[in-house]
Scaffold this motif. Sequence first.
Motif, PDB file in Angstrom:
ATOM      1  N   LEU A  44       6.819   2.232  -5.654  1.00 42.19           N
ATOM      2  CA  LEU A  44       5.666   1.738  -4.826  1.00 42.19           C
ATOM      3  C   LEU A  44       4.734   2.550  -4.212  1.00 42.19           C
ATOM      4  O   LEU A  44       3.464   2.917  -4.346  1.00 42.19           O
ATOM      5  N   GLN A  45       5.519   4.275  -4.467  1.00 48.87           N
ATOM      6  CA  GLN A  45       4.273   5.058  -3.353  1.00 48.87           C
ATOM      7  C   GLN A  45       3.684   5.215  -4.745  1.00 48.87           C
ATOM      8  O   GLN A  45       2.317   5.291  -4.805  1.00 48.87           O
ATOM      9  N   ARG A  46       4.066   5.542  -6.384  1.00 52.29           N
ATOM     10  CA  ARG A  46       3.142   6.189  -7.057  1.00 52.29           C
ATOM     11  C   ARG A  46       2.373   4.389  -7.913  1.00 52.29           C
ATOM     12  O   ARG A  46       1.274   4.674  -8.037  1.00 52.29           O
ATOM     13  N   LEU A  47       2.336   3.702  -7.070  1.00 48.39           N
ATOM     14  CA  LEU A  47       1.781   2.391  -7.565  1.00 48.39           C
ATOM     15  C   LEU A  47      -0.138   2.745  -6.538  1.00 48.39           C
ATOM     16  O   LEU A  47      -0.540   1.647  -6.602  1.00 48.39           O
ATOM     17  N   ALA A  48       0.418   2.592  -5.799  1.00 51.35           N
ATOM     18  CA  ALA A  48      -0.478   2.806  -4.413  1.00 51.35           C
ATOM     19  C   ALA A  48      -1.487   3.230  -4.560  1.00 51.35           C
ATOM     20  O   ALA A  48      -2.268   3.634  -4.234  1.00 51.35           O
ATOM     21  N   TRP A  49      -0.566   5.062  -5.765  1.00 50.49           N
ATOM     22  CA  TRP A  49      -1.331   6.029  -5.607  1.00 50.49           C
ATOM     23  C   TRP A  49      -2.326   5.476  -6.339  1.00 50.49           C
ATOM     24  O   TRP A  49      -3.557   5.860  -6.520  1.00 50.49           O
TER      25      TRP A  49
END
Length: 72
Positions: A44-49
């Motif tokens: 999810l952090q990669r998605l937000a990035w």
Amino acid sequence: MEPVLARLAELDAHVLRVGVDEGLPIAPLGLPEQLQPILEILPLQRLAWRLALDRGIDPDRPRGLSKVTQTL
């Protein structure tokens, strides 16, 4: 997380689930359930990035946040 998801379903809450219904197979076997969210948050952090970059936002310069620490 199953009790939380069950309660959210009872409340007809909108839930975004990432991965397959059986869960994300990224946690090594034997990892305590309390620690699994730490590993599961990474996608999810990669998605937000990626979303920030696609929208033309610099994730390293968030609006309204100063990364300068002043010492006296």
